[in-house]
Design an enzyme around this catalytic site. Structure first.
Site, PDB file in Angstrom:
ATOM      1  N   CYS A 133       0.694  -1.171   0.209  1.00 35.29           N
ATOM      2  CA  CYS A 133      -0.168  -0.187   0.429  1.00 35.29           C
ATOM      3  C   CYS A 133       1.370   1.210  -0.297  1.00 35.29           C
ATOM      4  O   CYS A 133       1.780   1.658   1.021  1.00 35.29           O
ATOM      5  CB  CYS A 133      -0.796   0.048   1.444  1.00 35.29           C
ATOM      6  SG  CYS A 133      -1.962   1.527   0.944  1.00 35.29           S
ATOM      7  N   CYS A 136      -0.755   4.595   1.990  1.00 37.23           N
ATOM      8  CA  CYS A 136      -0.372   4.116   3.096  1.00 37.23           C
ATOM      9  C   CYS A 136       0.982   4.186   4.226  1.00 37.23           C
ATOM     10  O   CYS A 136       1.160   4.891   4.879  1.00 37.23           O
ATOM     11  CB  CYS A 136      -0.223   2.509   4.045  1.00 37.23           C
ATOM     12  SG  CYS A 136      -2.621   2.042   3.411  1.00 37.23           S
ATOM     13  N   ASP A 137       1.903   3.818   3.303  1.00 32.03           N
ATOM     14  CA  ASP A 137       3.801   3.527   3.497  1.00 32.03           C
ATOM     15  C   ASP A 137       4.378   4.148   2.612  1.00 32.03           C
ATOM     16  O   ASP A 137       5.720   4.723   3.287  1.00 32.03           O
ATOM     17  CB  ASP A 137       3.935   2.145   3.545  1.00 32.03           C
ATOM     18  CG  ASP A 137       3.793   1.254   4.484  1.00 32.03           C
ATOM     19  OD1 ASP A 137       2.933   1.770   5.754  1.00 32.03           O
ATOM     20  OD2 ASP A 137       3.161  -0.325   4.218  1.00 32.03           O
TER      21      ASP A 137
HETATM   22  C1  LIG Z   1       0.531  -3.927   5.773  1.00 33.02           C
HETATM   23  C2  LIG Z   1      -0.703  -3.339   5.477  1.00 33.02           C
HETATM   24  C3  LIG Z   1      -0.789  -1.347   5.381  1.00 33.02           C
HETATM   25  C4  LIG Z   1      -1.833  -0.674   5.881  1.00 33.02           C
HETATM   26  N1  LIG Z   1      -1.213   0.529   6.227  1.00 33.02           N
HETATM   27  C5  LIG Z   1      -2.640   1.033   6.145  1.00 33.02           C
HETATM   28  C6  LIG Z   1      -1.873   2.189   7.239  1.00 33.02           C
HETATM   29  O1  LIG Z   1      -1.193   3.050   7.451  1.00 33.02           O
HETATM   30  N2  LIG Z   1      -3.705   3.166   6.978  1.00 33.02           N
HETATM   31  C7  LIG Z   1      -4.866   2.451   6.111  1.00 33.02           C
HETATM   32  O2  LIG Z   1      -5.975   3.556   6.256  1.00 33.02           O
HETATM   33  N3  LIG Z   1      -4.749   1.541   6.191  1.00 33.02           N
HETATM   34  C8  LIG Z   1      -3.738   1.060   5.688  1.00 33.02           C
HETATM   35  N4  LIG Z   1      -3.971  -0.447   5.154  1.00 33.02           N
HETATM   36  C9  LIG Z   1      -5.427  -1.013   4.429  1.00 33.02           C
HETATM   37  C10 LIG Z   1      -5.650  -0.941   6.015  1.00 33.02           C
HETATM   38  O3  LIG Z   1      -5.186  -1.752   6.675  1.00 33.02           O
HETATM   39  C11 LIG Z   1      -7.567  -1.983   4.992  1.00 33.02           C
HETATM   40  O4  LIG Z   1      -7.744  -0.921   3.803  1.00 33.02           O
HETATM   41  C12 LIG Z   1      -7.894  -1.702   5.679  1.00 33.02           C
HETATM   42  O5  LIG Z   1      -7.955  -3.069   6.991  1.00 33.02           O
HETATM   43  C13 LIG Z   1      -9.983  -2.347   5.132  1.00 33.02           C
HETATM   44  O6  LIG Z   1     -10.343  -2.951   6.401  1.00 33.02           O
HETATM   45  P1  LIG Z   1     -11.493  -3.599   6.298  1.00 33.02           P
HETATM   46  O7  LIG Z   1     -12.147  -3.708   7.415  1.00 33.02           O
HETATM   47  O8  LIG Z   1     -12.722  -3.893   5.040  1.00 33.02           O
HETATM   48  O9  LIG Z   1     -10.913  -5.583   6.107  1.00 33.02           O
HETATM   49  P2  LIG Z   1      -9.775  -6.244   6.527  1.00 33.02           P
HETATM   50  O10 LIG Z   1      -8.900  -5.519   7.370  1.00 33.02           O
HETATM   51  O11 LIG Z   1      -9.056  -6.599   5.381  1.00 33.02           O
HETATM   52  O12 LIG Z   1     -10.581  -6.957   7.800  1.00 33.02           O
HETATM   53  C14 LIG Z   1     -11.231  -8.187   7.280  1.00 33.02           C
HETATM   54  C15 LIG Z   1     -11.016  -8.942   8.186  1.00 33.02           C
HETATM   55  O13 LIG Z   1     -12.442 -10.228   7.724  1.00 33.02           O
HETATM   56  C16 LIG Z   1     -12.085 -11.363   8.087  1.00 33.02           C
HETATM   57  N5  LIG Z   1     -12.559 -12.354   7.098  1.00 33.02           N
HETATM   58  C17 LIG Z   1     -12.036 -12.960   6.185  1.00 33.02           C
HETATM   59  N6  LIG Z   1     -13.262 -13.748   5.599  1.00 33.02           N
HETATM   60  C18 LIG Z   1     -14.410 -14.484   6.245  1.00 33.02           C
HETATM   61  C19 LIG Z   1     -14.854 -15.208   6.362  1.00 33.02           C
HETATM   62  N7  LIG Z   1     -15.296 -16.542   5.590  1.00 33.02           N
HETATM   63  N8  LIG Z   1     -15.603 -15.022   7.500  1.00 33.02           N
HETATM   64  C20 LIG Z   1     -15.408 -14.378   8.607  1.00 33.02           C
HETATM   65  N9  LIG Z   1     -14.646 -13.398   8.309  1.00 33.02           N
HETATM   66  C21 LIG Z   1     -13.831 -13.317   7.488  1.00 33.02           C
HETATM   67  C22 LIG Z   1     -10.555 -11.360   8.676  1.00 33.02           C
HETATM   68  O14 LIG Z   1     -10.666 -12.593   9.358  1.00 33.02           O
HETATM   69  C23 LIG Z   1     -10.742  -9.815   9.243  1.00 33.02           C
HETATM   70  O15 LIG Z   1     -10.889  -9.704  10.168  1.00 33.02           O
HETATM   71  C24 LIG Z   1      -2.898  -1.482   5.497  1.00 33.02           C
HETATM   72  C25 LIG Z   1      -3.184  -2.310   4.758  1.00 33.02           C
HETATM   73  C26 LIG Z   1      -2.357  -3.550   4.570  1.00 33.02           C
HETATM   74  C27 LIG Z   1      -2.254  -4.835   4.065  1.00 33.02           C
END
Ligand SMILES: Cc1cc2nc3c(=O)[nH]c(=O)nc-3n(C[C@H](O)[C@H](O)[C@H](O)COP(=O)(O)OP(=O)(O)OC[C@H]3O[C@@H](n4cnc5c(N)ncnc54)[C@H](O)[C@@H]3O)c2cc1C
Length: 317
Positions: A133, A136-137
């Protein structure tokens, strides 16, 4: 027992939905999935989530969000959903290692996982110079030399963005031709800070013990290996939305992102809502995920309230 609301996933979207629904007395049940805390548990410092002037560690932020939801009564369960019967309400969820769960409304916040190269050194150095990302970084790499792996639009976009900070960005792609649209290619090619290593397959990410120091690549024609010294490697080869378990049941785009009615979190099935990265191929940030998590909670609450109102007026007549 039929729950009023079940939330799938504990990233910023699911946990924000949990805070809102718990405070609305909806007693949400939250299924944590394979990655409790979501993608931010894979990173170290988060500097762009509002409210933390000094930044906050990703896992800490997620832990705090979970505690906040628990404080208002959200119930958390380990396990992940394997199948959902949405043919009628209440919806029936098949969850590994648990009895089936029934719910009146369902919030899907299962995120999108970045595709990885799967080469040695990649997983171990995630957050130590390996990132998926740039938004992000990128800021952490001022005046550094970077590599972006990929040949599509998102690789071009990430590379262009990174030139705001980096001294040089080298794009490594395993083919001679790029998949990116012409406009994105032209923009990258016109950028003096971007250099190219085409027709090269990444083989290994090397570290100095603390952080990334190089990417080893193999030339596809000669088979010779070459070491590209770098301070950071951005893997930009796409994302996989975690929607396998609702394939054929909910409308999604050709990449598998769930489709929602614009301006809402409504999917094409009444009572099922989607928020966070699972329905957002564009922004994919913690704050946007949290924002849509709030929307999904309010949509679910109003959906049930609307039904209650209809039932009530019917009783009176
Ligand atoms: C390395 C890294 C660094 C990042 N740094 C930043 C940053 O500095 N700032 C920023 O704003 N964003 C950052 N991001 C992006 C940010 O993390 C994502 O945009 C955000 O986490 C998305 O949130 P979400 O709740 O949609 O999903 P996610 O955080 O992807 O969470 C998904 C959840 O769904 C669950 N899940 C998946 N499949 C199933 C299933 N079948 N049944 C039940 N549960 C399930 C998983 O266990 C998880 O808990 C970063 C991403 C990465 C990978």
């Amino acid at each position: 027992m039929t729950h009023k609301a079940v939330i799938l996933g504990t990233g910023p979207a699911g946990l924000t939905a949990a805070v809102y629904l718990a405070r609305a007395n909806m007693e949400p049940v939250v299924i944590e999935g394979p990655e409790p805390g979501g993608q931010l548990t894979l990173t170290t410092e988060v500097e762009n989530y509002p409210g933390f002037p000094e930044g906050i560690m990703g896992p800490q932020l997620m832990d705090d969000m979970k505690k906040q939801a628990e404080r208002f009564g959200a119930e958390f369960k380990r396990g992940w959903v394997e199948d959902v019967d949405m043919s009628e309400r209440p919806f029936k969820l098949k969850i590994n290692g648990m009895d089936d769960v029934e719910t009146d409304t369902l919030i899907i916040s299962t995120g999108a996982s970045a595709k990885m190269l799967g080469i040695p050194g990649e997983k171990e150095n995630m957050g130590k110079g390996v990132s998926t990302c740039a938004t992000c970084d990128g800021f952490f790499f001022r005046d550094k030399k970077l590599v972006v792996v990929g040949g599509g639009d998102s690789a071009m976009e990430e590379a262009n963005f990174l030139t705001k900070f980096a001294s040089e960005v080298q794009i490594v792609h395993r083919r001679n031709e790029l998949r990116a649209s012409k406009i994105m290619q032209d923009r990258a090619k016109a950028n003096e800070k971007i250099t190219w290593a085409l027709n090269k397959t990444p083989v290994e990410m090397e570290s100095d013990g603390m952080k990334i120091s190089a990417l080893r690549v193999k030339d596809n024609d000669s088979g010779e290996e070459e070491v590209i010294e770098t301070d950071g490697i951005f893997v930009a080869i796409g994302h996989n939305p975690n929607t396998e378990f609702v394939k054929g049941k909910l409308d999604m785009d050709d990449k598998g992102y769930l489709l929602v009615e614009p301006g809402t979190t409504n999917t094409n099935v009444e009572g099922v809502f989607a928020c966070g990265d699972v329905q957002d191929a564009k922004y994919r940030q913690a704050i946007t995920a949290a924002g849509t998590g709030c929307m999904a909670a309010m949509d679910a609450e109003r959906f049930l309230e609307g039904e209650a109102a209809i039932d009530w007026s019917h009783t009176l007549s």
